[in-house]
Design an enzyme around this catalytic site. Structure first.
Site, PDB file in Angstrom:
ATOM      1  N   GLU A  37       5.074  -8.028  -5.778  1.00 44.14           N
ATOM      2  CA  GLU A  37       3.987  -7.331  -5.087  1.00 44.14           C
ATOM      3  C   GLU A  37       4.493  -6.076  -4.391  1.00 44.14           C
ATOM      4  O   GLU A  37       3.914  -5.608  -3.411  1.00 44.14           O
ATOM      5  CB  GLU A  37       3.312  -8.270  -4.084  1.00 44.14           C
ATOM      6  CG  GLU A  37       2.458  -9.315  -4.764  1.00 44.14           C
ATOM      7  CD  GLU A  37       1.759 -10.242  -3.784  1.00 44.14           C
ATOM      8  OE1 GLU A  37       1.312  -9.777  -2.733  1.00 44.14           O
ATOM      9  OE2 GLU A  37       1.669 -11.440  -4.104  1.00 44.14           O
TER      10      GLU A  37
ATOM     11  N   ASP B 173      -0.001  -2.110  10.421  1.00 48.63           N
ATOM     12  CA  ASP B 173       1.226  -2.258   9.635  1.00 48.63           C
ATOM     13  C   ASP B 173       1.048  -1.716   8.212  1.00 48.63           C
ATOM     14  O   ASP B 173       0.395  -2.355   7.384  1.00 48.63           O
ATOM     15  CB  ASP B 173       1.606  -3.747   9.614  1.00 48.63           C
ATOM     16  CG  ASP B 173       2.890  -4.004   8.838  1.00 48.63           C
ATOM     17  OD1 ASP B 173       3.584  -3.017   8.497  1.00 48.63           O
ATOM     18  OD2 ASP B 173       3.199  -5.173   8.566  1.00 48.63           O
TER      19      ASP B 173
ATOM     20  N   ARG C 201       8.131 -14.951   2.001  1.00 55.15           N
ATOM     21  CA  ARG C 201       7.128 -14.074   2.614  1.00 55.15           C
ATOM     22  C   ARG C 201       5.899 -13.933   1.718  1.00 55.15           C
ATOM     23  O   ARG C 201       4.797 -13.697   2.180  1.00 55.15           O
ATOM     24  CB  ARG C 201       7.804 -12.719   2.835  1.00 55.15           C
ATOM     25  CG  ARG C 201       6.981 -11.661   3.499  1.00 55.15           C
ATOM     26  CD  ARG C 201       7.914 -10.521   3.879  1.00 55.15           C
ATOM     27  NE  ARG C 201       7.243  -9.357   4.401  1.00 55.15           N
ATOM     28  CZ  ARG C 201       7.813  -8.502   5.234  1.00 55.15           C
ATOM     29  NH1 ARG C 201       9.045  -8.704   5.645  1.00 55.15           N
ATOM     30  NH2 ARG C 201       7.170  -7.453   5.665  1.00 55.15           N
TER      31      ARG C 201
ATOM     32  N   TYR D   3      14.435   2.649  -1.040  1.00 56.67           N
ATOM     33  CA  TYR D   3      13.409   1.985  -0.223  1.00 56.67           C
ATOM     34  C   TYR D   3      12.667   1.026  -1.145  1.00 56.67           C
ATOM     35  O   TYR D   3      12.206   1.424  -2.205  1.00 56.67           O
ATOM     36  CB  TYR D   3      12.450   3.044   0.356  1.00 56.67           C
ATOM     37  CG  TYR D   3      11.331   2.457   1.200  1.00 56.67           C
ATOM     38  CD1 TYR D   3      11.581   1.441   2.120  1.00 56.67           C
ATOM     39  CD2 TYR D   3      10.028   2.929   1.102  1.00 56.67           C
ATOM     40  CE1 TYR D   3      10.567   0.915   2.906  1.00 56.67           C
ATOM     41  CE2 TYR D   3       9.003   2.416   1.891  1.00 56.67           C
ATOM     42  CZ  TYR D   3       9.289   1.400   2.787  1.00 56.67           C
ATOM     43  OH  TYR D   3       8.283   0.876   3.568  1.00 56.67           O
ATOM     44  N   ARG D   4      12.620  -0.262  -0.758  1.00 60.34           N
ATOM     45  CA  ARG D   4      11.954  -1.206  -1.651  1.00 60.34           C
ATOM     46  C   ARG D   4      11.040  -2.145  -0.862  1.00 60.34           C
ATOM     47  O   ARG D   4      11.287  -2.452   0.313  1.00 60.34           O
ATOM     48  CB  ARG D   4      12.987  -2.032  -2.421  1.00 60.34           C
ATOM     49  CG  ARG D   4      13.802  -2.969  -1.567  1.00 60.34           C
ATOM     50  CD  ARG D   4      14.877  -3.662  -2.398  1.00 60.34           C
ATOM     51  NE  ARG D   4      15.591  -4.671  -1.645  1.00 60.34           N
ATOM     52  CZ  ARG D   4      16.678  -5.283  -2.064  1.00 60.34           C
ATOM     53  NH1 ARG D   4      17.207  -4.977  -3.234  1.00 60.34           N
ATOM     54  NH2 ARG D   4      17.262  -6.209  -1.333  1.00 60.34           N
TER      55      ARG D   4
ATOM     56  N   CYS E 265       3.825  -1.029  -1.632  1.00 58.76           N
ATOM     57  CA  CYS E 265       3.081  -2.274  -1.893  1.00 58.76           C
ATOM     58  C   CYS E 265       2.282  -2.186  -3.180  1.00 58.76           C
ATOM     59  O   CYS E 265       1.697  -1.143  -3.476  1.00 58.76           O
ATOM     60  CB  CYS E 265       2.054  -2.531  -0.794  1.00 58.76           C
ATOM     61  SG  CYS E 265       2.763  -2.705   0.813  1.00 58.76           S
TER      62      CYS E 265
ATOM     63  N   GLY F  33      -2.645  -5.556   8.014  1.00 61.35           N
ATOM     64  CA  GLY F  33      -2.340  -4.724   6.860  1.00 61.35           C
ATOM     65  C   GLY F  33      -2.018  -5.597   5.664  1.00 61.35           C
ATOM     66  O   GLY F  33      -1.075  -6.390   5.705  1.00 61.35           O
TER      67      GLY F  33
ATOM     68  N   GLU G 278      -9.754  20.159   2.354  1.00 58.57           N
ATOM     69  CA  GLU G 278      -9.774  21.177   3.406  1.00 58.57           C
ATOM     70  C   GLU G 278      -8.760  20.837   4.513  1.00 58.57           C
ATOM     71  O   GLU G 278      -8.231  21.723   5.184  1.00 58.57           O
ATOM     72  CB  GLU G 278     -11.192  21.210   3.990  1.00 58.57           C
ATOM     73  CG  GLU G 278     -11.449  22.249   5.059  1.00 58.57           C
ATOM     74  CD  GLU G 278     -12.849  22.064   5.653  1.00 58.57           C
ATOM     75  OE1 GLU G 278     -13.696  22.929   5.411  1.00 58.57           O
ATOM     76  OE2 GLU G 278     -13.093  21.043   6.339  1.00 58.57           O
TER      77      GLU G 278
ATOM     78  N   GLY H  96      -1.555  -4.723   1.754  1.00 57.57           N
ATOM     79  CA  GLY H  96      -1.576  -3.785   0.644  1.00 57.57           C
ATOM     80  C   GLY H  96      -1.608  -2.297   0.940  1.00 57.57           C
ATOM     81  O   GLY H  96      -1.644  -1.505   0.004  1.00 57.57           O
TER      82      GLY H  96
ATOM     83  N   SER I 202       3.453   1.902   1.453  1.00 55.32           N
ATOM     84  CA  SER I 202       3.792   2.904   0.433  1.00 55.32           C
ATOM     85  C   SER I 202       4.492   2.277  -0.773  1.00 55.32           C
ATOM     86  O   SER I 202       4.513   2.880  -1.849  1.00 55.32           O
ATOM     87  CB  SER I 202       4.676   3.987   1.055  1.00 55.32           C
ATOM     88  OG  SER I 202       5.817   3.400   1.637  1.00 55.32           O
TER      89      SER I 202
HETATM   90  P1  XMP Z   1       4.911   1.701   4.736  1.00 52.10           P
HETATM   91  O1  XMP Z   1       3.637   2.321   4.207  1.00 52.10           O
HETATM   92  O2  XMP Z   1       5.183   2.086   6.143  1.00 52.10           O
HETATM   93  O3  XMP Z   1       4.636   0.130   4.722  1.00 52.10           O
HETATM   94  O4  XMP Z   1       6.057   1.994   3.832  1.00 52.10           O
HETATM   95  C1  XMP Z   1       5.515  -0.797   5.260  1.00 52.10           C
HETATM   96  C2  XMP Z   1       4.852  -2.163   5.320  1.00 52.10           C
HETATM   97  O5  XMP Z   1       4.530  -2.615   3.994  1.00 52.10           O
HETATM   98  C3  XMP Z   1       4.531  -4.048   3.964  1.00 52.10           C
HETATM   99  N1  XMP Z   1       5.368  -4.469   2.820  1.00 52.10           N
HETATM  100  C4  XMP Z   1       4.884  -4.849   1.638  1.00 52.10           C
HETATM  101  N2  XMP Z   1       3.618  -5.059   1.208  1.00 52.10           N
HETATM  102  N3  XMP Z   1       4.444  -5.626  -0.932  1.00 52.10           N
HETATM  103  C5  XMP Z   1       3.403  -5.467  -0.078  1.00 52.10           C
HETATM  104  O6  XMP Z   1       2.255  -5.653  -0.482  1.00 52.10           O
HETATM  105  C6  XMP Z   1       5.746  -5.438  -0.572  1.00 52.10           C
HETATM  106  O7  XMP Z   1       6.663  -5.584  -1.378  1.00 52.10           O
HETATM  107  C7  XMP Z   1       5.970  -5.039   0.776  1.00 52.10           C
HETATM  108  N4  XMP Z   1       7.115  -4.803   1.504  1.00 52.10           N
HETATM  109  C8  XMP Z   1       6.693  -4.445   2.726  1.00 52.10           C
HETATM  110  C9  XMP Z   1       5.063  -4.525   5.297  1.00 52.10           C
HETATM  111  O8  XMP Z   1       3.964  -4.962   6.055  1.00 52.10           O
HETATM  112  C10 XMP Z   1       5.710  -3.272   5.864  1.00 52.10           C
HETATM  113  O9  XMP Z   1       5.772  -3.282   7.267  1.00 52.10           O
END
Ligand code: XMP
Length: 521
Positions: A454, A377, A439, A423-424, A344, A337, A508, A339, A342
C-alpha cells in the site's frame, strides 16, 4: 468601523467550518480544493504564537511532527525536530532495543556536544583521511585521534590535512594530547553551552574543545561555531520542546504486535513500552493504517491501563466513530489520514480513504466532544496545506517534507548530477519486509505471499537541514495566521472561513504564465 463593513456579504460566500463542510457533504475535499478567506487583522505574522497542547503533559512549541517512517525519523531527526520546538516519532522498523537506544540518544542529547565525533586512528595516513573527507562529503577536516580503546591521543588539525602531507602518518602530524584543550563532562555542568562559550572567550584562537572522562577516553567534541549558532538560536522565537527535566521531547511508534496464535501480544507490548518509558519517552504512537480496529483499540487500552499518565497517539482514522472509539480506549491524540500520503497507494490498492480536509473536519468535531486532539497525517506538500490543516487539527505529521533533509536516515544518492534520498511508504513491500507489515494488518511472513503493498519506494530531492525546511514552513504558517488575524492556533481554528476552488482557481493559485527563474524557497 471599516474593519467589519460588509461582513454579512462575506459570510454568505466565505463560510465557517460548521457551515462550509456540511454544505459540501456530498464530496470529499482536500487541501487544494479549498482556500481560506482573509479577515481584518491587527496581527503581524512574526508575533503569532504556534504552541500546541496534544495532551495534558505534552506541549509543543510548533505544531509539526516528523512521521514514524524508516526513511524519516530516527534519533537525528527527532533531535532536530525537538530543537525547533516540534516532535519526532521514532519508527519501529528496527529491533526494540535499538529503538530504546535511539530514544535515549534524543533524551540525553546535549545540545552543541557532538557525542560521537568522527575519530581517526594514529597509524592511518593523511591520504586516508583526505579520502574519507571526500567519500563522506565532510564539511570539516579536524579530527580527534584515539587509540583502539578510545583514549585520546591528540587532535589532527585541518592545517595538516593537505595533499602535500598525504604520505605522512597521523601520529607524526597530530597536535599531541598535552597541547589539546579538554574538559570533563562533569565540568561542563548543567549548561554546557554557557560553559563552553566561556571557555572559547578565555582561550583566544581555540575553536575546538574535547570532552573526556576521568580516564581520558573521548566522549565528545564541542566546536565554537556550534556554540555561537546555539547562542543565537536561544534568542529565537520558538524554543526547543523539552520535558520537565529540560530534556528534549521524543516520541516512539509501537505496533499492535501479535503472538504466534494471532492474539495481541500484551506482554511484549508492555515490556517494550515499559522500556521506552524508562528511557523517558514523552509519547508513544500506536501507528497502523486502520486505527478503528480491535487490535489497535485493545493495544491502546492495555497501554492506558498500565501507564495512566503516558500520552498516547493512535490511528489512523477518517471517521467520527473511529475518533470516538480510540478516545474511549484512552488515546489523547488521534492521527487522521488514510491514503493522502505522498508515497501512499491505499486509495488505489484498497479503494479506501477520505480526502484530507473533509476527514479532518469530521474527526475534529468528534474529537472536540471527546476532548482529545487530532493530528493531520499525510498529504502535506507546502506551508499553505499546513495552515489549512491547522484550522481543524492541533498539529500536522509530515513524512515527505522531511525525507530529503540531512537529518533523515539514509545516504544521499546522485542521479544525473542531482542529489536524492530514498523515501518509502511503510506499506511498501520493502518496508513491510523490514518490519512494518503489522501496521497494514499483515504478518511479516506475509510479505512474500499474497499481499498487496500500500505504498511505494521513491526518491526525494535533498533539501538541506530540518532547521532550513522548518524555517520556511513556520514562516508560511505565520503568514497565514496574519492574513486571518489569528494570534495563536486556537484563534486560527475559531476564525477560519473557507470557499471551494475551481480547477481554474487552482491554476491561478500557483505561478503561471511566466518562466520561473527561482522558486520561493
Ligand atoms: P507524506 O505525504 O507526508 O505522508 O509523505 C506521510 C504519512 O503517510 C502515511 N504512510 C503511508 N500510507 N501507505 C499508506 O497508505 C504507506 O506505505 C505509507 N507509509 C506512510 C503515514 O501516515 C505517514 O505519516
Amino acid at each position: 468601523m471599516a474593519a467589519t463593513r460588509n461582513s454579512q456579504l462575506d459570510d454568505n460566500f466565505y463560510q465557517a467550518a460548521d457551515a462550509f463542510f456540511p454544505a459540501n457533504q456530498k464530496i470529499g475535499l482536500t487541501f487544494d480544493d479549498i482556500t481560506l478567506a482573509t479577515l481584518y487583522s491587527e496581527i503581524l505574522p512574526r508575533n503569532t504564537q504556534l504552541d500546541t497542547r496534544l495532551a495534558d503533559s505534552l506541549q509543543l512549541n510548533i505544531p509539526a511532527i516528523s512521521a514514524d517512517m524508516d526513511t524519516v525519523t530516527e534519533s537525528r531527526m527527532a533531535i532536530a525536530m525537538a530543537l525547533n520546538g516540534g516532535l519526532g516519532l521514532i519508527h519501529y522498523n528496527m529491533p526494540e532495543r535499538e529503538q530504546l537506544s535511539q530514544v535515549s540518544r534524543v533524551k540525553y542529547h546535549v545540545q552543541g556536544l557532538i557525542q560521537d565525533p568522527i575519530k581517526i586512528a594514529p597509524d592511518q595516513l593523511i591520504g586516508d583521511v583526505l579520502k574519507l573527507i571526500e567519500e563522506k562529503r565532510f564539511g570539516f577536516s579536524t579530527f580527534p585521534v584515539v587509540d583502539e580503546k578510545g583514549k585520546l591521543l591528540g587532535l589532527l588539525s585541518g592545517h595538516v590535512v593537505k595533499p602535500r602531507y598525504a604520505a605522512k602518518k597521523v601520529i607524526e602530524a597530530l597536535t599531541p594530547r598535552k597541547q589539546v584543550h579538554t574538559i570533563t563532562k562533569k565540568e561542563l555542568g548543567k549548561d554546557p553551552i554557557a560553559r563552553a562559550d566561556k571557555f572559547f572567550t578565555e582561550h583566544l584562537g581555540i575553536h575546538k574543545l574535547l570532552v573526556v572522562d576521568e580516564d581520558d577516553n573521548l566522549h565528545g567534541l564541542i566546536t565554537m561555531s556550534d556554540v555561537e549558532r546555539i547562542t543565537l538560536e536561544r534568542k529565537a522565537q520558538f524554543k526547543p520542546a523539552r520535558d520537565a527535566q529540560f530534556r528534549l521531547v521524543c516520541g516512539a511508534a509501537v505496533s499492535a504486535t501479535r503472538n504466534a496464535f494471532g492474539e495481541l501480544d500484551r506482554e511484549r507490548i508492555l515490556t517494550h513500552v515499559g522500556g521506552l518509558v524508562e528511557r523517558g519517552v514523552d509519547v508513544v504512537a500506536v501507528s497502523t493504517a486502520h486505527g478503528h480496529s480491535k487490535g489497535v483499540g485493545d493495544t491502546v487500552k492495555v497501554l492506558r491501563d498500565a501507564f495512566p499518565k503516558l500520552p498516547i497517539i493512535a490511528g489512523n482514522v477518517t471517521s467520527a466513530a473511529g475518533v470516538d472509539y480510540l478516545a474511549d480506549c484512552g488515546a489523547n491524540a488521534i492521527k487522521v489520514g488514510q491514503g493522502p500520503g505522498s508515497i501512499c497507494t491505499t486509495r488505489i490498492v484498497a479503494g479506501v480513504g477520505i480526502p484530507q480536509m473533509t476527514a479532518l473536519y469530521i474527526c475534529s468535531r468528534a474529537a472536540a466532544k471527546k476532548k482529545v486532539s487530532i493530528l493531520a497525517d499525510g498529504g502535506i506538500t507546502k506551508s499553505g496545506d499546513i495552515v489549512k490543516a491547522l484550522t481543524l487539527a492541533q498539529g500536522v505529521i509530515c513524512g515527505g517534507i522531511f525525507a530529503g533533509c540531512t537529518e533523515a536516515p539514509g545516504d544521499v544518492v546522485e542521479i544525473s548530477g542531482k542529489m536524492y534520498k530514498h523515501y518509502r511508504g511503510m506499506g511498501s513491500m520493502a518496508a513491510m519486509k523490514a518490519g512494518s507489515a503489522a501496521r497494514y494488518g499483515h504478518e511479516k511472513a506475509d510479505a512474500t505471499r499474497k499481499v498487496a503493498a500500500e505504498g511505494i519506494e521513491a526518491l526525494k530531492e535533498v533539501c538541506g537541514s530540518v532547521d532550513r525546511v522548518l524555517a520556511q514552513l513556520i514562516g508560511g504558517i505565520q503568514s497565514g495566521m496574519g492574513y486571518l488575524g489569528a494570534a495563536n492556533l486556537e484563534q486560527l481554528r475559531a476564525k477560519a472561513r473557507y470557499i471551494r476552488v475551481s480547477p481554474a482557481g487552482q491554476r491561478e493559485a500557483a505561478p503561471h504564465d511566466v518562466v520561473e527563474l527561482k522558486t520561493g524557497s
